[in-house]
Design a protein around this motif. Structure first.
Motif, PDB file in Angstrom:
ATOM      1  N   ASP A  19      80.866  20.874  33.872  1.00 47.32           N
ATOM      2  CA  ASP A  19      81.283  19.520  34.225  1.00 47.32           C
ATOM      3  C   ASP A  19      80.984  18.570  33.068  1.00 47.32           C
ATOM      4  O   ASP A  19      80.630  19.001  31.964  1.00 47.32           O
ATOM      5  N   LEU A  22      77.237  12.999  34.601  1.00 48.64           N
ATOM      6  CA  LEU A  22      77.095  12.498  35.962  1.00 48.64           C
ATOM      7  C   LEU A  22      76.940  10.983  35.962  1.00 48.64           C
ATOM      8  O   LEU A  22      77.538  10.278  36.784  1.00 48.64           O
ATOM      9  N   HIS A  54      80.554  15.477  41.965  1.00 55.15           N
ATOM     10  CA  HIS A  54      80.640  16.935  41.866  1.00 55.15           C
ATOM     11  C   HIS A  54      82.029  17.422  42.273  1.00 55.15           C
ATOM     12  O   HIS A  54      82.625  18.283  41.611  1.00 55.15           O
ATOM     13  N   ARG A  55      82.552  16.855  43.358  1.00 53.65           N
ATOM     14  CA  ARG A  55      83.867  17.264  43.849  1.00 53.65           C
ATOM     15  C   ARG A  55      84.949  16.937  42.820  1.00 53.65           C
ATOM     16  O   ARG A  55      85.852  17.747  42.559  1.00 53.65           O
ATOM     17  N   TYR A  57      84.699  16.701  39.586  1.00 49.69           N
ATOM     18  CA  TYR A  57      84.647  17.635  38.453  1.00 49.69           C
ATOM     19  C   TYR A  57      85.180  19.013  38.843  1.00 49.69           C
ATOM     20  O   TYR A  57      85.929  19.636  38.083  1.00 49.69           O
ATOM     21  N   ALA A  65      78.671  22.827  38.686  1.00 49.72           N
ATOM     22  CA  ALA A  65      78.156  21.501  39.008  1.00 49.72           C
ATOM     23  C   ALA A  65      76.705  21.435  38.552  1.00 49.72           C
ATOM     24  O   ALA A  65      75.881  22.257  38.969  1.00 49.72           O
ATOM     25  N   THR A  66      76.402  20.474  37.695  1.00 52.11           N
ATOM     26  CA  THR A  66      75.039  20.281  37.219  1.00 52.11           C
ATOM     27  C   THR A  66      74.383  19.210  38.082  1.00 52.11           C
ATOM     28  O   THR A  66      74.907  18.106  38.219  1.00 52.11           O
ATOM     29  N   THR A  67      73.257  19.518  38.669  1.00 54.61           N
ATOM     30  CA  THR A  67      72.680  18.682  39.716  1.00 54.61           C
ATOM     31  C   THR A  67      72.084  17.380  39.177  1.00 54.61           C
ATOM     32  O   THR A  67      71.806  17.243  37.980  1.00 54.61           O
ATOM     33  N   ALA A  98      75.006  19.586  45.671  1.00 50.89           N
ATOM     34  CA  ALA A  98      75.975  20.341  44.868  1.00 50.89           C
ATOM     35  C   ALA A  98      76.415  21.613  45.572  1.00 50.89           C
ATOM     36  O   ALA A  98      77.596  21.990  45.530  1.00 50.89           O
ATOM     37  N   ARG A 102      80.234  22.751  46.602  1.00 53.15           N
ATOM     38  CA  ARG A 102      80.736  24.059  46.168  1.00 53.15           C
ATOM     39  C   ARG A 102      81.201  24.894  47.359  1.00 53.15           C
ATOM     40  O   ARG A 102      82.300  25.481  47.338  1.00 53.15           O
ATOM     41  N   VAL A 114      76.261  26.420  40.806  1.00 54.36           N
ATOM     42  CA  VAL A 114      75.414  25.239  40.856  1.00 54.36           C
ATOM     43  C   VAL A 114      74.263  25.456  39.889  1.00 54.36           C
ATOM     44  O   VAL A 114      73.477  26.397  40.037  1.00 54.36           O
TER      45      VAL A 114
END
Length: 303
Positions: A19, A22, A54-55, A57, A65-67, A98, A102, A114
Protein backbone atom coordinates in the motif's frame (compact mmCIF):
# COMPACT_ATOMS: atom_id res chain seq x y z
CA UNK A 1 -14.66 -15.82 7.06
CA UNK A 2 -11.10 -15.87 8.42
CA UNK A 3 -8.42 -15.89 5.77
CA UNK A 4 -5.71 -18.55 6.27
CA UNK A 5 -2.14 -17.31 6.68
CA UNK A 6 -0.16 -17.78 3.44
CA UNK A 7 3.30 -19.31 3.11
CA UNK A 8 5.84 -16.48 2.95
CA UNK A 9 8.98 -18.59 2.94
CA UNK A 10 9.44 -18.64 -0.84
CA UNK A 11 10.21 -15.75 -3.17
CA UNK A 12 7.02 -14.47 -4.83
CA UNK A 13 6.73 -15.30 -8.53
CA UNK A 14 5.41 -11.80 -9.26
CA UNK A 15 5.97 -8.53 -7.39
CA UNK A 16 3.68 -8.10 -4.39
CA UNK A 17 2.06 -4.65 -4.38
CA UNK A 18 2.25 -2.85 -1.05
CA UNK A 19 0.00 0.00 0.00
CA UNK A 20 0.99 3.66 0.26
CA UNK A 21 1.06 6.17 3.07
CA UNK A 22 -1.62 5.88 5.72
CA UNK A 23 -1.22 9.39 7.11
CA UNK A 24 -1.63 11.26 3.82
CA UNK A 25 -4.66 9.17 2.90
CA UNK A 26 -6.26 9.96 6.26
CA UNK A 27 -5.44 13.65 5.93
CA UNK A 28 -7.10 13.67 2.51
CA UNK A 29 -10.18 12.36 4.29
CA UNK A 30 -10.10 15.44 6.53
CA UNK A 31 -8.31 14.20 9.65
CA UNK A 32 -5.86 16.22 11.74
CA UNK A 33 -2.89 14.00 12.60
CA UNK A 34 -0.79 16.61 14.35
CA UNK A 35 -0.77 14.88 17.74
CA UNK A 36 2.18 12.80 18.91
CA UNK A 37 0.11 9.66 18.30
CA UNK A 38 -0.19 10.44 14.58
CA UNK A 39 -2.36 7.83 12.80
CA UNK A 40 -2.68 5.81 16.01
CA UNK A 41 -4.95 8.54 17.41
CA UNK A 42 -7.72 7.34 15.09
CA UNK A 43 -7.61 3.78 16.43
CA UNK A 44 -9.77 5.04 19.29
CA UNK A 45 -11.50 8.01 17.67
CA UNK A 46 -12.39 6.66 14.21
CA UNK A 47 -11.19 3.13 13.42
CA UNK A 48 -13.67 3.02 10.53
CA UNK A 49 -11.60 5.72 8.82
CA UNK A 50 -8.46 3.60 9.04
CA UNK A 51 -10.51 0.72 7.65
CA UNK A 52 -11.65 2.92 4.77
CA UNK A 53 -8.04 3.68 3.83
CA UNK A 54 -7.05 0.00 3.97
CA UNK A 55 -10.04 -0.76 1.74
CA UNK A 56 -9.10 1.98 -0.72
CA UNK A 57 -5.58 0.64 -1.10
CA UNK A 58 -6.79 -2.93 -1.53
CA UNK A 59 -9.26 -1.82 -4.19
CA UNK A 60 -6.49 0.13 -5.91
CA UNK A 61 -4.53 -3.11 -6.28
CA UNK A 62 -2.47 -3.33 -3.09
CA UNK A 63 -1.98 -6.84 -1.76
CA UNK A 64 -0.72 -5.76 1.66
CA UNK A 65 -2.32 -3.56 4.31
CA UNK A 66 0.21 -2.01 6.67
CA UNK A 67 -1.39 -1.41 10.05
CA UNK A 68 -1.78 1.86 11.95
CA UNK A 69 0.72 0.76 14.60
CA UNK A 70 3.85 2.51 13.33
CA UNK A 71 3.71 5.11 16.11
CA UNK A 72 1.53 3.10 18.51
CA UNK A 73 3.01 1.76 21.71
CA UNK A 74 1.59 1.07 25.13
CA UNK A 75 3.89 3.63 26.84
CA UNK A 76 2.97 6.29 24.25
CA UNK A 77 -0.75 5.63 24.58
CA UNK A 78 -0.53 5.66 28.37
CA UNK A 79 1.26 9.03 28.22
CA UNK A 80 -1.69 10.24 26.12
CA UNK A 81 -4.05 9.40 28.98
CA UNK A 82 -5.20 5.81 28.39
CA UNK A 83 -5.12 3.02 30.93
CA UNK A 84 -2.65 0.25 30.16
CA UNK A 85 -5.40 -2.25 29.30
CA UNK A 86 -6.99 0.25 26.90
CA UNK A 87 -3.61 0.95 25.31
CA UNK A 88 -2.94 -2.74 24.76
CA UNK A 89 -6.36 -3.16 23.20
CA UNK A 90 -5.73 -0.33 20.74
CA UNK A 91 -2.37 -1.74 19.64
CA UNK A 92 -4.06 -5.07 18.90
CA UNK A 93 -6.95 -3.23 17.27
CA UNK A 94 -4.61 -1.82 14.62
CA UNK A 95 -4.14 -5.35 13.30
CA UNK A 96 -7.76 -6.37 13.75
CA UNK A 97 -9.03 -3.43 11.65
CA UNK A 98 -6.81 -4.43 8.73
CA UNK A 99 -7.72 -8.09 9.07
CA UNK A 100 -11.43 -7.29 9.04
CA UNK A 101 -11.08 -5.37 5.78
CA UNK A 102 -8.94 -8.10 4.24
CA UNK A 103 -11.46 -10.78 5.23
CA UNK A 104 -14.35 -8.65 3.95
CA UNK A 105 -12.78 -8.68 0.47
CA UNK A 106 -11.65 -12.30 0.51
CA UNK A 107 -14.44 -13.57 -1.75
CA UNK A 108 -12.67 -12.40 -4.91
CA UNK A 109 -9.88 -14.95 -4.56
CA UNK A 110 -7.04 -12.42 -4.30
CA UNK A 111 -4.39 -13.23 -1.70
CA UNK A 112 -3.99 -10.25 0.61
CA UNK A 113 -1.72 -9.84 3.62
CA UNK A 114 -1.79 -7.83 6.83
CA UNK A 115 1.60 -6.47 7.87
CA UNK A 116 1.83 -5.18 11.43
CA UNK A 117 3.84 -1.98 11.26
CA UNK A 118 6.78 -1.80 13.67
CA UNK A 119 8.32 1.64 13.60
CA UNK A 120 11.59 2.61 15.25
CA UNK A 121 11.84 3.84 18.82
CA UNK A 122 12.27 7.37 17.51
CA UNK A 123 8.79 7.32 15.97
CA UNK A 124 7.24 7.18 19.44
CA UNK A 125 9.23 10.25 20.47
CA UNK A 126 7.58 12.22 17.62
CA UNK A 127 10.56 14.58 17.48
CA UNK A 128 12.16 13.60 14.18
CA UNK A 129 14.70 11.25 15.76
CA UNK A 130 13.25 8.40 13.72
CA UNK A 131 15.18 9.97 10.84
CA UNK A 132 18.42 10.24 12.81
CA UNK A 133 18.75 7.20 15.04
CA UNK A 134 21.39 7.36 17.75
CA UNK A 135 18.86 7.72 20.55
CA UNK A 136 21.40 7.43 23.35
CA UNK A 137 19.68 4.32 24.75
CA UNK A 138 21.42 1.14 25.82
CA UNK A 139 20.49 -2.00 23.87
CA UNK A 140 18.66 -3.35 26.94
CA UNK A 141 16.38 -0.30 26.99
CA UNK A 142 15.57 -0.72 23.29
CA UNK A 143 14.84 -4.39 23.91
CA UNK A 144 12.49 -3.49 26.77
CA UNK A 145 10.65 -1.12 24.46
CA UNK A 146 10.37 -3.33 21.38
CA UNK A 147 9.72 -6.84 22.72
CA UNK A 148 6.39 -6.19 24.49
CA UNK A 149 5.07 -4.37 21.42
CA UNK A 150 6.11 -7.18 19.08
CA UNK A 151 4.50 -9.76 21.33
CA UNK A 152 1.31 -7.71 21.62
CA UNK A 153 1.00 -7.19 17.87
CA UNK A 154 1.64 -10.89 17.26
CA UNK A 155 -1.32 -11.87 19.46
CA UNK A 156 -3.65 -10.02 17.05
CA UNK A 157 -2.76 -12.37 14.18
CA UNK A 158 -0.96 -10.41 11.44
CA UNK A 159 0.58 -12.33 8.56
CA UNK A 160 3.95 -10.67 9.07
CA UNK A 161 5.70 -7.68 10.58
CA UNK A 162 6.66 -4.62 8.54
CA UNK A 163 9.72 -3.43 10.46
CA UNK A 164 10.09 -0.11 8.76
CA UNK A 165 11.88 3.22 8.59
CA UNK A 166 14.68 1.90 10.78
CA UNK A 167 17.34 4.64 10.85
CA UNK A 168 20.09 2.87 12.74
CA UNK A 169 21.80 -0.51 12.31
CA UNK A 170 22.30 -0.63 16.08
CA UNK A 171 18.53 -0.60 16.57
CA UNK A 172 18.18 -3.32 13.93
CA UNK A 173 20.75 -5.38 15.82
CA UNK A 174 18.41 -5.28 18.83
CA UNK A 175 15.27 -5.93 16.80
CA UNK A 176 16.41 -8.91 14.73
CA UNK A 177 16.91 -11.36 17.64
CA UNK A 178 13.59 -10.24 19.12
CA UNK A 179 11.82 -10.84 15.81
CA UNK A 180 13.32 -14.31 15.61
CA UNK A 181 12.25 -14.90 19.21
CA UNK A 182 8.64 -13.97 18.42
CA UNK A 183 8.85 -16.09 15.26
CA UNK A 184 6.61 -14.30 12.74
CA UNK A 185 7.87 -13.60 9.20
CA UNK A 186 9.00 -10.02 8.72
CA UNK A 187 10.59 -7.59 6.34
CA UNK A 188 13.08 -5.03 7.59
CA UNK A 189 13.54 -1.79 5.71
CA UNK A 190 15.92 1.02 6.52
CA UNK A 191 15.45 4.71 5.93
CA UNK A 192 18.57 5.76 4.09
CA UNK A 193 20.76 8.64 3.09
CA UNK A 194 22.40 7.46 -0.10
CA UNK A 195 24.26 4.24 0.66
CA UNK A 196 24.21 4.80 4.41
CA UNK A 197 21.60 4.53 7.11
CA UNK A 198 20.24 7.75 8.53
CA UNK A 199 22.56 7.16 11.48
CA UNK A 200 25.51 7.04 9.10
CA UNK A 201 26.40 3.34 8.92
CA UNK A 202 27.29 1.79 5.54
CA UNK A 203 24.37 -0.22 4.16
CA UNK A 204 26.62 -3.26 3.76
CA UNK A 205 27.01 -3.34 7.54
CA UNK A 206 23.34 -2.56 8.14
CA UNK A 207 22.04 -5.40 5.99
CA UNK A 208 24.58 -7.81 7.47
CA UNK A 209 22.65 -7.48 10.74
CA UNK A 210 19.65 -9.26 9.22
CA UNK A 211 21.42 -11.59 6.77
CA UNK A 212 21.25 -14.74 8.93
CA UNK A 213 17.78 -14.24 10.42
CA UNK A 214 15.56 -17.26 9.62
CA UNK A 215 12.34 -15.22 9.73
CA UNK A 216 13.33 -12.33 7.44
CA UNK A 217 11.38 -12.65 4.20
CA UNK A 218 12.70 -9.42 2.63
CA UNK A 219 15.10 -6.54 3.25
CA UNK A 220 15.26 -3.14 1.67
CA UNK A 221 14.31 0.52 2.03
CA UNK A 222 11.34 2.75 2.71
CA UNK A 223 10.64 6.44 3.30
CA UNK A 224 13.65 7.40 1.22
CA UNK A 225 13.73 9.37 -2.02
CA UNK A 226 12.67 7.28 -5.03
CA UNK A 227 16.02 7.81 -6.75
CA UNK A 228 17.84 6.13 -3.82
CA UNK A 229 15.95 2.84 -4.06
CA UNK A 230 17.83 0.94 -6.76
CA UNK A 231 21.32 1.21 -5.32
CA UNK A 232 20.15 0.29 -1.83
CA UNK A 233 18.30 -2.76 -3.14
CA UNK A 234 21.43 -3.97 -4.91
CA UNK A 235 23.35 -3.83 -1.63
CA UNK A 236 20.55 -5.59 0.26
CA UNK A 237 20.38 -8.40 -2.29
CA UNK A 238 24.15 -8.87 -2.34
CA UNK A 239 24.49 -8.95 1.45
CA UNK A 240 21.37 -10.90 2.44
CA UNK A 241 20.36 -12.95 -0.60
CA UNK A 242 16.73 -12.21 0.30
CA UNK A 243 13.96 -10.70 -1.80
CA UNK A 244 13.93 -6.92 -1.69
CA UNK A 245 11.29 -4.56 -0.35
CA UNK A 246 10.99 -1.01 -1.68
CA UNK A 247 8.48 1.67 -0.81
CA UNK A 248 9.93 5.16 -1.04
CA UNK A 249 8.15 8.33 -0.12
CA UNK A 250 7.12 10.98 -2.63
CA UNK A 251 10.58 12.58 -2.62
CA UNK A 252 9.30 15.72 -0.93
CA UNK A 253 11.10 17.12 2.10
CA UNK A 254 9.74 16.70 5.65
CA UNK A 255 10.29 19.30 8.35
CA UNK A 256 9.85 17.55 11.72
CA UNK A 257 9.70 20.90 13.52
CA UNK A 258 6.75 22.30 11.61
CA UNK A 259 5.30 18.92 10.54
CA UNK A 260 5.09 20.09 6.95
CA UNK A 261 6.20 18.84 3.55
CA UNK A 262 7.91 20.92 0.88
CA UNK A 263 9.08 20.49 -2.68
CA UNK A 264 7.62 18.40 -5.46
CA UNK A 265 6.93 14.70 -5.82
CA UNK A 266 9.44 12.51 -7.65
CA UNK A 267 7.52 9.26 -7.11
CA UNK A 268 7.36 7.78 -10.60
CA UNK A 269 5.91 4.32 -11.18
CA UNK A 270 8.02 3.99 -14.33
CA UNK A 271 10.97 3.42 -11.95
CA UNK A 272 9.35 0.34 -10.41
CA UNK A 273 10.43 -2.21 -13.05
CA UNK A 274 14.04 -1.21 -12.34
CA UNK A 275 13.43 -1.80 -8.63
CA UNK A 276 12.13 -5.26 -9.45
CA UNK A 277 15.17 -5.88 -11.63
CA UNK A 278 17.34 -4.86 -8.66
CA UNK A 279 15.70 -7.55 -6.54
CA UNK A 280 12.47 -6.08 -5.15
CA UNK A 281 9.67 -8.59 -4.66
CA UNK A 282 7.58 -6.23 -2.50
CA UNK A 283 6.95 -2.76 -3.96
CA UNK A 284 4.79 0.14 -2.84
CA UNK A 285 4.94 3.66 -1.47
CA UNK A 286 5.39 5.48 1.81
CA UNK A 287 4.59 9.05 2.89
CA UNK A 288 2.64 11.16 0.38
CA UNK A 289 2.03 8.19 -1.93
CA UNK A 290 -1.70 7.56 -2.22
CA UNK A 291 -4.22 5.08 -3.67
CA UNK A 292 -4.02 6.60 -7.17
CA UNK A 293 -0.25 6.06 -7.15
CA UNK A 294 -0.66 2.49 -5.99
CA UNK A 295 -3.22 1.83 -8.73
CA UNK A 296 -0.72 3.14 -11.30
CA UNK A 297 2.05 1.06 -9.74
CA UNK A 298 -0.08 -2.10 -9.89
CA UNK A 299 -0.91 -1.46 -13.52
CA UNK A 300 2.75 -0.84 -14.39
CA UNK A 301 3.99 -4.01 -12.74
CA UNK A 302 1.13 -6.08 -14.09
CA UNK A 303 2.49 -5.30 -17.53
Amino acid sequence: MTTPRPDLTTRPLRPVILDGGLSNALEERGHDLSSDLWTAALLAAAPEEIAAVHRAYFLAGAQVATTASYQASVPGLVRAGLEKVQAERLVRRSVEVAREVRDELSGDGVTRLVAASVGPYGAVLADGSEYRGRYGLAPAALRDFHLPRLELLATAGPDLFAVETIPDADEAAVLVPLLDEVGLPYWLSYSTDGLRTRAGQPLEDAYAVVADSPHAVATGVNCCAPEEVGAALEVAARVTGRPGVAYPNSGEGWDSGTHTWSGHTSYDVSLAPAWVAAGASYVGGCCRVGPRDIAALAATLAG
